[in-house]
Design an enzyme around this catalytic site. Structure first.
Site, PDB file in Angstrom:
ATOM      1  N   HIS A 163       0.790  -1.314  -0.124  1.00  0.00           N
ATOM      2  CA  HIS A 163      -0.029  -0.009   0.046  1.00  0.00           C
ATOM      3  C   HIS A 163       0.748   1.298   0.139  1.00  0.00           C
ATOM      4  O   HIS A 163       0.900   2.104   0.969  1.00  0.00           O
ATOM      5  CB  HIS A 163      -0.989  -0.067   1.115  1.00  0.00           C
ATOM      6  CG  HIS A 163      -1.914  -1.156   1.204  1.00  0.00           C
ATOM      7  ND1 HIS A 163      -3.038  -1.007   2.059  1.00  0.00           N
ATOM      8  CD2 HIS A 163      -2.118  -2.158   0.301  1.00  0.00           C
ATOM      9  CE1 HIS A 163      -3.867  -2.137   1.732  1.00  0.00           C
ATOM     10  NE2 HIS A 163      -3.121  -2.803   0.725  1.00  0.00           N
ATOM     11  N   GLU A 257     -13.297   2.013  -4.259  1.00  0.00           N
ATOM     12  CA  GLU A 257     -14.075   3.301  -4.038  1.00  0.00           C
ATOM     13  C   GLU A 257     -13.605   4.307  -5.216  1.00  0.00           C
ATOM     14  O   GLU A 257     -12.477   4.360  -5.526  1.00  0.00           O
ATOM     15  CB  GLU A 257     -13.949   3.969  -2.758  1.00  0.00           C
ATOM     16  CG  GLU A 257     -14.685   3.184  -1.576  1.00  0.00           C
ATOM     17  CD  GLU A 257     -14.667   4.267  -0.318  1.00  0.00           C
ATOM     18  OE1 GLU A 257     -15.288   3.534   0.727  1.00  0.00           O
ATOM     19  OE2 GLU A 257     -14.164   5.169  -0.287  1.00  0.00           O
ATOM     20  N   TYR A 267     -12.746  10.865   4.196  1.00  0.00           N
ATOM     21  CA  TYR A 267     -13.382   9.967   3.104  1.00  0.00           C
ATOM     22  C   TYR A 267     -13.601   8.376   4.155  1.00  0.00           C
ATOM     23  O   TYR A 267     -13.649   7.290   3.651  1.00  0.00           O
ATOM     24  CB  TYR A 267     -12.569   9.759   2.045  1.00  0.00           C
ATOM     25  CG  TYR A 267     -13.058  10.981   1.397  1.00  0.00           C
ATOM     26  CD1 TYR A 267     -14.256  10.904   0.502  1.00  0.00           C
ATOM     27  CD2 TYR A 267     -12.298  12.025   1.480  1.00  0.00           C
ATOM     28  CE1 TYR A 267     -14.457  12.195  -0.101  1.00  0.00           C
ATOM     29  CE2 TYR A 267     -12.644  13.324   0.954  1.00  0.00           C
ATOM     30  CZ  TYR A 267     -13.998  13.340  -0.069  1.00  0.00           C
ATOM     31  OH  TYR A 267     -14.235  14.520  -0.434  1.00  0.00           O
ATOM     32  N   TYR A 278      -9.716  -9.664   5.039  1.00  0.00           N
ATOM     33  CA  TYR A 278      -9.317 -10.652   4.404  1.00  0.00           C
ATOM     34  C   TYR A 278      -9.533 -11.889   5.109  1.00  0.00           C
ATOM     35  O   TYR A 278      -9.779 -13.097   4.349  1.00  0.00           O
ATOM     36  CB  TYR A 278      -7.770 -10.625   3.844  1.00  0.00           C
ATOM     37  CG  TYR A 278      -7.499  -9.395   3.029  1.00  0.00           C
ATOM     38  CD1 TYR A 278      -7.819  -9.431   1.627  1.00  0.00           C
ATOM     39  CD2 TYR A 278      -6.895  -8.436   3.745  1.00  0.00           C
ATOM     40  CE1 TYR A 278      -7.683  -8.496   0.874  1.00  0.00           C
ATOM     41  CE2 TYR A 278      -6.643  -7.255   2.587  1.00  0.00           C
ATOM     42  CZ  TYR A 278      -7.031  -7.180   1.377  1.00  0.00           C
ATOM     43  OH  TYR A 278      -6.766  -6.335   0.366  1.00  0.00           O
TER      44      TYR A 278
END
Length: 385
Positions: A163, A257, A267, A278
């Site tokens: 990420h 999204e 957000y 997961y």
């Protein structure tokens, strides 16, 4: 691949692919969006790239050249006839672990004069890494990048390879938007204004902080922050109609999204969302919370989006004003039909090829170009069938 073999392959791979019907959920109240069927053709323009991550068309002659990054740490020039150049010298070391490595690349609006580019990468720091963005100039002989200057780097340095984000968008006012990931293990920091993790960043082209950033005068906040509460954003583009930034981000299992991030807004990640962990367990108390923004569109199940481009050319009127999104796990190219800031239909293209689509851009010739994520990565030129 030698020249004759490449040309033979090029003529043989004009592929017709019928898209699969897409069902997606959109809006604050889950509802099925309309789904359309359609088809597209793809031609392989170039191949032999090692997990390419991003491409950026270079203005000027010869036409159709593009810069392409490979996650493993190389940047190359690819010509319109498919010639893949040698790696450019001058690229800094990258943390090529997991999702980390050399990431996005864009060219400046005055590239023809300045030859300035911006690129993002996982910057190695003592065995760990952070998302960073640098500016540089492409040399006159196209052999190297020079004057490499890091203009942004996350304050948090985290281990592992998950990420990093990251896309770079040049706004209409010349500022740079940078999307970052929350590095997975640090997801709760997406809600903290004291860190760059899980944020949209806005800086000036020289790395300084715009005075009108939403938290420029907020104590203990990182002044570069534009919006927060994001997960792993691997797509971003300026909507040519509104001038607003649009982004998309990976959900966990479900809940990818699309957002239109506004200054200072939250957000929601990881407090609210539409996916599950997961492990299969629920990970959000709710999908809605006061003070947290809703996406304009989301996918359940996940498609793993990467890359984003608005289509503005006149070559294919039926695609004009559509939004294109690459899908990694979904192995397709999504075309989203828009009504303002609503997604009203989705068409899934190239699904028969089973390619992980990493990036998508509109070319100067009015075609859509897609980049595939593979050890033999390809550049595809895409058009309606």
């Amino acid at each position: 691949m030698n020249r004759s073999l490449f040309l033979a392959a090029l003529s043989a791979v004009v592929l017709s692919m019928t898209s699969s019907s897409a069902q997606a959920q959109s809006g604050a109240i889950p509802s099925k969006s309309a789904a359309t069927n359609g088809s597209a053709r793809a031609v392989i323009v170039a191949e032999g790239l090692d997990h390419p991550w991003a491409m950026a068309f270079m203005p000027g002659a010869p036409a159709g050249r593009m810069l392409v990054t490979e996650r493993t740490g190389k940047m190359r020039i690819v010509t319109s006839d498919g010639k893949v150049g040698a790696p450019l010298a001058g690229v800094p070391a990258v943390h090529a672990v997991g999702q980390g490595g050399l990431l996005d690349v864009v060219v400046s609006s005055d590239f023809a004069q300045s030859r300035t580019i911006y690129f993002s990468f996982a910057q190695p720091v003592s065995g760990r890494a952070r998302t960073a963005v640098a500016s540089a100039q492409l040399s006159a002989d196209d052999s190297k990048i020079e004057n490499v200057t890091v203009i942004f780097a996350q304050t948090d340095v985290v281990g592992g390879g998950a990420h990093f984000g990251s896309r770079i968008v040049i706004a209409n006012d010349g500022t740079l938007f940078i999307t970052t990931g929350e590095r997975y293990s640090e997801k709760d920091k997406s809600q903290s204004l004291e860190t760059h993790l899980g944020k949209v960043i806005r800086i000036n082209a020289d790395g300084s902080i715009p005075k009108d950033n939403p938290f420029a005068n907020t104590a203990n906040a990182r002044k570069e922050i534009w919006s927060y509460g994001h997960r792993n954003m691997q797509g971003a583009a300026i909507n040519p109609t509104s001038g607003k930034l649009w982004t998309h981000e990976h959900g966990p299992q479900g809940g990818d999204e699309i957002n239109v991030p506004l200054a200072g807004k939250n957000y929601g990640w990881p407090v609210i969302g539409y996916g599950i962990d997961y492990s299969g367990l629920r990970m959000h108390d709710s999908s809605v919370k006061t003070g947290m923004e809703q996406p304009i569109h989301y996918w359940v199940p996940s498609i793993a989006p990467s890359g984003m481009a608005f289509y503005t050319a006149d070559r294919f009127p039926q695609w004009k004003n559509s939004l294109f999104v690459g899908a990694l796990a979904g192995q397709h190219l999504a075309r989203l039909r828009l009504d303002g800031e609503r997604v009203v239909a989705e068409e899934r293209l190239l699904g028969d090829l089973k390619y992980r689509v990493r990036d998508v851009r509109q070319g100067p010739d009015g075609f859509i170009y897609a980049l595939t994520d593979d050890s033999n990565g390809k550049i595809l030129r895409v058009s309606p069938n």
